[in-house]
Every structure is written in structure tokens, then in C-alpha cells.
Write a protein that holds these residues in place. Structure first.
Motif, PDB file in Angstrom:
ATOM      1  N   ALA A 229       0.858  -1.182   0.000  1.00  0.00           N
ATOM      2  CA  ALA A 229       0.000   0.000   0.000  1.00  0.00           C
ATOM      3  C   ALA A 229       0.899   1.238   0.000  1.00  0.00           C
ATOM      4  O   ALA A 229       1.653   1.450   0.951  1.00  0.00           O
ATOM      5  N   VAL A 230       0.822   2.048  -1.070  1.00  0.00           N
ATOM      6  CA  VAL A 230       1.732   3.193  -1.216  1.00  0.00           C
ATOM      7  C   VAL A 230       0.911   4.469  -1.436  1.00  0.00           C
ATOM      8  O   VAL A 230       0.094   4.538  -2.354  1.00  0.00           O
ATOM      9  N   PHE A 231       1.181   5.465  -0.618  1.00  0.00           N
ATOM     10  CA  PHE A 231       0.459   6.733  -0.693  1.00  0.00           C
ATOM     11  C   PHE A 231       1.440   7.894  -0.565  1.00  0.00           C
ATOM     12  O   PHE A 231       2.522   7.746  -0.001  1.00  0.00           O
ATOM     13  N   HIS A 232       1.010   9.068  -1.083  1.00  0.00           N
ATOM     14  CA  HIS A 232       1.816  10.283  -1.039  1.00  0.00           C
ATOM     15  C   HIS A 232       1.007  11.375  -0.339  1.00  0.00           C
ATOM     16  O   HIS A 232       0.315  12.150  -1.005  1.00  0.00           O
ATOM     17  N   PRO A 233       1.097  11.481   0.974  1.00  0.00           N
ATOM     18  CA  PRO A 233       0.255  12.437   1.704  1.00  0.00           C
ATOM     19  C   PRO A 233       0.774  13.870   1.624  1.00  0.00           C
ATOM     20  O   PRO A 233       1.416  14.372   2.548  1.00  0.00           O
ATOM     21  N   TYR A 234       0.499  14.529   0.514  1.00  0.00           N
ATOM     22  CA  TYR A 234       0.774  15.964   0.397  1.00  0.00           C
ATOM     23  C   TYR A 234      -0.420  16.711   0.986  1.00  0.00           C
ATOM     24  O   TYR A 234      -1.531  16.630   0.464  1.00  0.00           O
ATOM     25  N   VAL A 235      -0.198  17.474   2.049  1.00  0.00           N
ATOM     26  CA  VAL A 235      -1.322  18.071   2.760  1.00  0.00           C
ATOM     27  C   VAL A 235      -1.692  19.465   2.242  1.00  0.00           C
ATOM     28  O   VAL A 235      -2.795  19.953   2.501  1.00  0.00           O
ATOM     29  N   TYR A 236      -0.781  20.167   1.578  1.00  0.00           N
ATOM     30  CA  TYR A 236      -1.020  21.474   0.966  1.00  0.00           C
ATOM     31  C   TYR A 236      -1.502  22.517   1.966  1.00  0.00           C
ATOM     32  O   TYR A 236      -0.735  23.345   2.410  1.00  0.00           O
ATOM     33  N   GLY A 237      -2.775  22.574   2.295  1.00  0.00           N
ATOM     34  CA  GLY A 237      -3.242  23.572   3.256  1.00  0.00           C
ATOM     35  C   GLY A 237      -3.002  24.990   2.771  1.00  0.00           C
ATOM     36  O   GLY A 237      -3.631  25.444   1.809  1.00  0.00           O
ATOM     37  N   VAL A 238      -2.081  25.707   3.409  1.00  0.00           N
ATOM     38  CA  VAL A 238      -1.799  27.083   3.015  1.00  0.00           C
ATOM     39  C   VAL A 238      -1.310  27.152   1.573  1.00  0.00           C
ATOM     40  O   VAL A 238      -1.571  28.137   0.857  1.00  0.00           O
ATOM     41  N   LEU A 239      -0.615  26.128   1.105  1.00  0.00           N
ATOM     42  CA  LEU A 239      -0.160  26.117  -0.288  1.00  0.00           C
ATOM     43  C   LEU A 239      -1.346  26.001  -1.238  1.00  0.00           C
ATOM     44  O   LEU A 239      -1.322  26.551  -2.346  1.00  0.00           O
ATOM     45  N   ASP A 240      -2.401  25.309  -0.828  1.00  0.00           N
ATOM     46  CA  ASP A 240      -3.631  25.264  -1.630  1.00  0.00           C
ATOM     47  C   ASP A 240      -4.187  26.666  -1.831  1.00  0.00           C
ATOM     48  O   ASP A 240      -4.687  26.999  -2.916  1.00  0.00           O
ATOM     49  N   GLU A 241      -4.132  27.496  -0.791  1.00  0.00           N
ATOM     50  CA  GLU A 241      -4.655  28.860  -0.929  1.00  0.00           C
ATOM     51  C   GLU A 241      -3.856  29.616  -1.988  1.00  0.00           C
ATOM     52  O   GLU A 241      -4.428  30.341  -2.816  1.00  0.00           O
ATOM     53  N   LEU A 242      -2.548  29.472  -1.964  1.00  0.00           N
ATOM     54  CA  LEU A 242      -1.733  30.147  -2.976  1.00  0.00           C
ATOM     55  C   LEU A 242      -2.061  29.638  -4.376  1.00  0.00           C
ATOM     56  O   LEU A 242      -2.223  30.432  -5.317  1.00  0.00           O
ATOM     57  N   ILE A 243      -2.181  28.338  -4.523  1.00  0.00           N
ATOM     58  CA  ILE A 243      -2.491  27.746  -5.832  1.00  0.00           C
ATOM     59  C   ILE A 243      -3.845  28.228  -6.340  1.00  0.00           C
ATOM     60  O   ILE A 243      -4.004  28.564  -7.523  1.00  0.00           O
ATOM     61  N   ASP A 244      -4.834  28.303  -5.452  1.00  0.00           N
ATOM     62  CA  ASP A 244      -6.165  28.770  -5.851  1.00  0.00           C
ATOM     63  C   ASP A 244      -6.174  30.271  -6.131  1.00  0.00           C
ATOM     64  O   ASP A 244      -6.786  30.738  -7.101  1.00  0.00           O
ATOM     65  N   THR A 245      -5.495  31.040  -5.289  1.00  0.00           N
ATOM     66  CA  THR A 245      -5.476  32.492  -5.453  1.00  0.00           C
ATOM     67  C   THR A 245      -4.898  32.901  -6.799  1.00  0.00           C
ATOM     68  O   THR A 245      -5.408  33.829  -7.451  1.00  0.00           O
ATOM     69  N   PHE A 246      -3.862  32.196  -7.239  1.00  0.00           N
ATOM     70  CA  PHE A 246      -3.197  32.550  -8.496  1.00  0.00           C
ATOM     71  C   PHE A 246      -3.561  31.604  -9.634  1.00  0.00           C
ATOM     72  O   PHE A 246      -2.909  31.619 -10.688  1.00  0.00           O
ATOM     73  N   ALA A 247      -4.626  30.829  -9.444  1.00  0.00           N
ATOM     74  CA  ALA A 247      -5.195  29.969 -10.496  1.00  0.00           C
ATOM     75  C   ALA A 247      -4.124  29.148 -11.212  1.00  0.00           C
ATOM     76  O   ALA A 247      -4.107  29.039 -12.430  1.00  0.00           O
ATOM     77  N   LEU A 248      -3.215  28.554 -10.422  1.00  0.00           N
ATOM     78  CA  LEU A 248      -2.084  27.854 -11.028  1.00  0.00           C
ATOM     79  C   LEU A 248      -2.487  26.554 -11.710  1.00  0.00           C
ATOM     80  O   LEU A 248      -1.800  26.101 -12.628  1.00  0.00           O
ATOM     81  N   ARG A 249      -3.586  25.955 -11.257  1.00  0.00           N
ATOM     82  CA  ARG A 249      -3.982  24.661 -11.817  1.00  0.00           C
ATOM     83  C   ARG A 249      -5.382  24.679 -12.408  1.00  0.00           C
ATOM     84  O   ARG A 249      -5.941  23.630 -12.724  1.00  0.00           O
ATOM     85  N   ASP A 250      -5.924  25.860 -12.566  1.00  0.00           N
ATOM     86  CA  ASP A 250      -7.271  25.998 -13.132  1.00  0.00           C
ATOM     87  C   ASP A 250      -7.221  26.956 -14.316  1.00  0.00           C
ATOM     88  O   ASP A 250      -7.308  28.173 -14.151  1.00  0.00           O
ATOM     89  N   THR A 251      -7.089  26.385 -15.494  1.00  0.00           N
ATOM     90  CA  THR A 251      -6.952  27.221 -16.694  1.00  0.00           C
ATOM     91  C   THR A 251      -8.276  27.809 -17.161  1.00  0.00           C
ATOM     92  O   THR A 251      -8.295  28.582 -18.121  1.00  0.00           O
ATOM     93  N   THR A 252      -9.379  27.469 -16.492  1.00  0.00           N
ATOM     94  CA  THR A 252     -10.663  28.099 -16.837  1.00  0.00           C
ATOM     95  C   THR A 252     -10.768  29.489 -16.225  1.00  0.00           C
ATOM     96  O   THR A 252     -11.672  30.255 -16.563  1.00  0.00           O
ATOM     97  N   VAL A 253      -9.835  29.818 -15.328  1.00  0.00           N
ATOM     98  CA  VAL A 253      -9.824  31.117 -14.649  1.00  0.00           C
ATOM     99  C   VAL A 253      -8.657  31.928 -15.194  1.00  0.00           C
ATOM    100  O   VAL A 253      -7.544  31.411 -15.328  1.00  0.00           O
ATOM    101  N   PRO A 254      -8.867  33.204 -15.532  1.00  0.00           N
ATOM    102  CA  PRO A 254      -7.743  34.020 -16.019  1.00  0.00           C
ATOM    103  C   PRO A 254      -6.622  34.090 -14.986  1.00  0.00           C
ATOM    104  O   PRO A 254      -6.872  34.190 -13.786  1.00  0.00           O
ATOM    105  N   PHE A 255      -5.396  34.052 -15.459  1.00  0.00           N
ATOM    106  CA  PHE A 255      -4.256  34.172 -14.562  1.00  0.00           C
ATOM    107  C   PHE A 255      -4.169  35.618 -14.064  1.00  0.00           C
ATOM    108  O   PHE A 255      -4.153  36.554 -14.867  1.00  0.00           O
TER     109      PHE A 255
END
Length: 412
Positions: A229-255
Motif C-alpha cells: 500500500a503506497v500513498f503520497h500524503p501531500y497536505v497542501y493547506g496554506v499552499l492550496d490557498e496560494l495555488i487557488d489564489t493565483f489559479a495555477l492549476r485551473d486554466t478556466t480562470v484568467p491568470f
């Protein structure tokens, strides 16, 4: 079973082997790893390229992306071109592992980004030419050939286990699924058939797949016939906020170009639309969004870190709880099936090459907490951190790695 203390060498052990690069000398890399308490390396063994593609792999040339593209990122910061014999280099790694008393976790990143480092698109095109519903089986057959090859040179005992592919739900294997279909649940039948293909040829070699994060709501989608059983627990948290704020992984939103300039970028940064590799096919050959590469390349690392530190307090408890719960969920699932448990990557997420959030006091604390959790639940193997490898600045923090590995091994 002896505990696996894992350092993540991914595809860098072949993409960065030129003069002055971290894997120019494999013996030196292993010597440094052992000195830090590691006994296992996890790699993309390029199985489909070497044993499934039909391409000539005797003189593979790996090159930078050009124009300085990727040099501010982790994993993509190839500095110079190098040419090597793929199969000979694979044997060289296994022989060095034996000399230094290490094992190898054999994996593949090919349906995510490995092919983007080759100087031409032949590998990428060969991977994409395989029908989506056949890709898992093609990997299984190539991995079985790879094990035959390694065993034929008397090195099979260095294999800890084999992974069909890295982070399976974030690959081009999902092209076989219907729109909206769960990537975890939908892939299960393809993966189970492929694992059976591998086991038919190598019943004594443990084989598995691994998952990004911990798919806690869809654990029933994990193949029933895996051996680890192999897993990669990346928790992100505050990094998720940065990714969402700057639309780094959502190309449907203008950069948000201007906000990025105000808060994160260096003064000399070009606009996003101006930043691309010399060869456009390379962007298609990686799953990392162009926006994320751009921000990592052109951010001021101190500003990036400060953005995270300024907001971390609001996420601290949640990140710690997510890490603990995910590790416990993974351990419970593995225990119910009497499977060994491995954390092959983790813990915060993907940050710029010269960002120090994960290397600094907060990140180091998260690393030690994660390793302690892994020890507590009886995991077979763990990383100290995904960034603890010869191609990352964190490699220089030998004390942290020695401490964490000793903690996991029960020596502290």
C-alpha cells in the motif's frame, strides 16, 4: 522486514547526469544517501522507453528545456545536456545500489512527465500512441521485461518492489475513462488486469500502484491485488490557498498577472504568455501546468515563502490533522489487508526550487511529525520529505535527514 528509509531520485538520476550535475557520479550520490540514513532510492526506471517503445535507447540525450524554462522549479531544472545508454545506466544504478547496500523501488513517471526531458519527442509520441485502455498493460509488460533484464545481470535482489506507475490518478492512463468518471474507481479494473499481467511473469516480486495524497473517500477503488500500500500524503493547506489564489492549476480562470507581480514575482518577470520552452511539445509532455512552472521560475522565493508564512497560522492545525488522519486511514486500510505500508512522497506540496518553506522551521517540523506518524502506525517505508534528495537544496540539511531516518528506524 527491514524498514525502508527512502530518498526520491525520480527521473533526475538520468536527466541530470552531466558535468557538475547531482547524478554525474552515482557512487557519490549513494555515499551521501547512506550517510544521511537512507537505504532505498525510488526511481522512474523509464520501463516503457527501455523495454516497450521499440526505440533505440543506446544514446539517449537529455537536455534543458531552453530559454531558462524550468530552472526555478524542482525536478525540471536540468542545467546541461547529457547522452547515455539507457539500459547500461539502469544497470549502473543497480550495481551502485548493491555496492552501497541499498534497495531500489522501481516505478515510472512516463505517463506524467519523464519524456519531456528527452531532446526529441520520440518517447512522448510512443507513449501517447498506446491506446489508453492498453497503457496499464503496456507498463506491466515493460516492467516485467525490466525485471527480467535486471535479474539476468544478477541484481534482482536489489528491487524492493515495483510500482506500475507514479500517482496513478494523475496520469494519462485516465484517458481511458469517461468524462466525469472517478479516476480512482474508474482505473481499478485496468490496474488489476495489468497487475495480474506482471504477476503472471514475476509472482515473487511485489508489485503495486501508488496514489497522490490519500484517496480517503474512494479507498475501495484501490486494486485488490496489490502487494504494497503506497500513498503520497501531500497536505497542501496554506499552499492550496496560494495555488487557488493565483489559479495555477485551473486554466478556466484568467491568470491574475498583475496581482502576481504585486505579491510574488521578480521585477524582471515576463508575462505568462511570453514564457514557454523552446520546443512546444515539451509543455504537452508534462502534467505540470505552464502557470505553475512560470510562477516558480519567476517568483522571488523570499516573497513566495513570506506569502505562505503570513497565512500559515490559519492552516497549521488543519494541516497537522490532515497529515495525521490520512496516515492513519492509510495504515488502517493496509492493516485490514495485511499489506506493508509505504509513504513514497509527501508532505506539504510542490514549491519553487529556492523556496524554503519545507526546508525551514515549519517544514522541518512537519517532516518530523510525518516520520513519527509513519513510525507509530508501523509503516514499512517512508521519505523524510520529497525534497530530501541530491537535486534539492534540502540535501544540504544532513542533520535533519539523519535525525528523521533514525527516528523512523527506531534508533531515537
Amino acid at each position: 522486514m527491514s524498514k525502508l528509509t527512502i530518498t526520491l531520485w525520480d527521473f533526475t538520476w538520468y536527466s541530470r547526469t552531466g558535468p557538475g550535475e547531482p547524478f554525474q557520479d552515482l557512487d557519490r550520490a549513494f555515499t551521501e544517501a547512506v550517510a544521511r540514513g537512507y537505504n532505498t532510492v525510488r526511481i522512474c526506471a523509464m520501463p516503457y522507453l527501455l523495454f516497450g517503445s521499440g526505440l533505440d535507447t543506446s544514446a539517449l540525450t537529455f537536455t534543458p528545456f531552453g530559454r531558462g524554462y524550468g530552472l526555478g522549479t524542482r525536478w525540471y531544472d536540468v542545467r546541461g545536456s547529457t547522452t547515455l545508454d539507457g539500459r547500461a545506466h539502469l544497470l549502473a544504478l543497480f550495481r551502485a545500489a548493491r555496492r552501497h547496500g541499498c534497495q531500489v523501488i522501481v516505478s515510472s513517471w512516463e505517463y506524467q512527465q519523464s519524456s519531456s526531458f528527452l531532446g526529441d519527442p520520440a518517447w512522448y509520441e510512443a507513449l501517447r500512441a498506446v491506446p489508453a485502455e492498453r497503457r496499464a498493460n503496456a507498463l506491466a509488460e515493460a516492467l516485467a521485461d525490466l525485471v527480467d533484464f535486471v535479474a539476468g545481470h544478477g541484481l534482482a535482489e536489489q528491487i524492493a518492489f515495483v510500482e506500475l506507475h507514479n500517482e496513478i490518478q494523475s496520469t494519462w492512463l485516465t484517458d481511458a475513462l469517461s468524462p466525469g468518471e472517478s479516476r480512482v474507481l474508474g482505473l481499478r479494473p485496468y490496474l488489476e488486469k495489468a497487475i495480474d499481467v506482471f504477476k503472471a511473469r514475476h509472482p515473487g516480486t511485489p508489485v503495486t500502484v501508488n496514489y497522490a495524497r490519500v484517496p480517503h473517500a474512494e479507498m475501495r477503488g484501490i486494486p485488490a491485488n496489490i502487494d504494497v500500500a503506497v500513498f503520497h500524503p501531500y497536505v497542501y493547506g496554506v499552499l492550496d490557498e496560494l495555488i487557488d489564489t493565483f489559479a495555477l492549476r485551473d486554466t478556466t480562470v484568467p491568470f491574475p498577472q498583475e496581482r502576481a507581480r504585486r505579491e510574488l514575482l521578480r521585477p524582471d518577470a515576463p508575462d505568462l504568455r511570453e514564457w514557454h520552452p523552446e520546443q512546444q511539445w515539451r509543455s504537452a509532455a508534462t502534467v505540470v501546468p505552464a502557470r505553475e512552472v512560470y510562477l516558480h521560475d519567476w517568483c522571488d522565493p523570499a516573497r513566495f515563502d513570506r506569502w505562505l508564512y503570513d497565512r500559515h497560522a490559519a492552516y497549521r492545525y488543519g494541516m497537522a490533522e490532515r497529515l495525521r488522519i490520512w496516515i492513519e486511514v492509510a495504515a488502517d486500510w493496509a492493516a485490514a489487508r495485511d499489506l506493508p505500508l509505504v509513504f513514497g512522497e509527501g508532505w506539504v506540496g510542490y514549491t519553487p526550487l529556492h523556496g524554503t518553506f519545507e526546508e525551514g522551521p515549519v517544514g522541518a517540523g512537519i517532516c518530523l511529525d510525518a516520520v513519527e506518524h509513519a513510525r507509530r502506525v508501523g509503516a514499512w517505508g517512508t521519505v523524510v520529505c520529497s525534497n530530501a534528495a541530491p537535486h534539492h537544496p534540502m540535501w544540504a540539511d544532513a542533520d535533519l535527514q539523519v535525525t528523521a531516518n533514525a527516528l523512523f528506524a527506531g534508533q531515537r
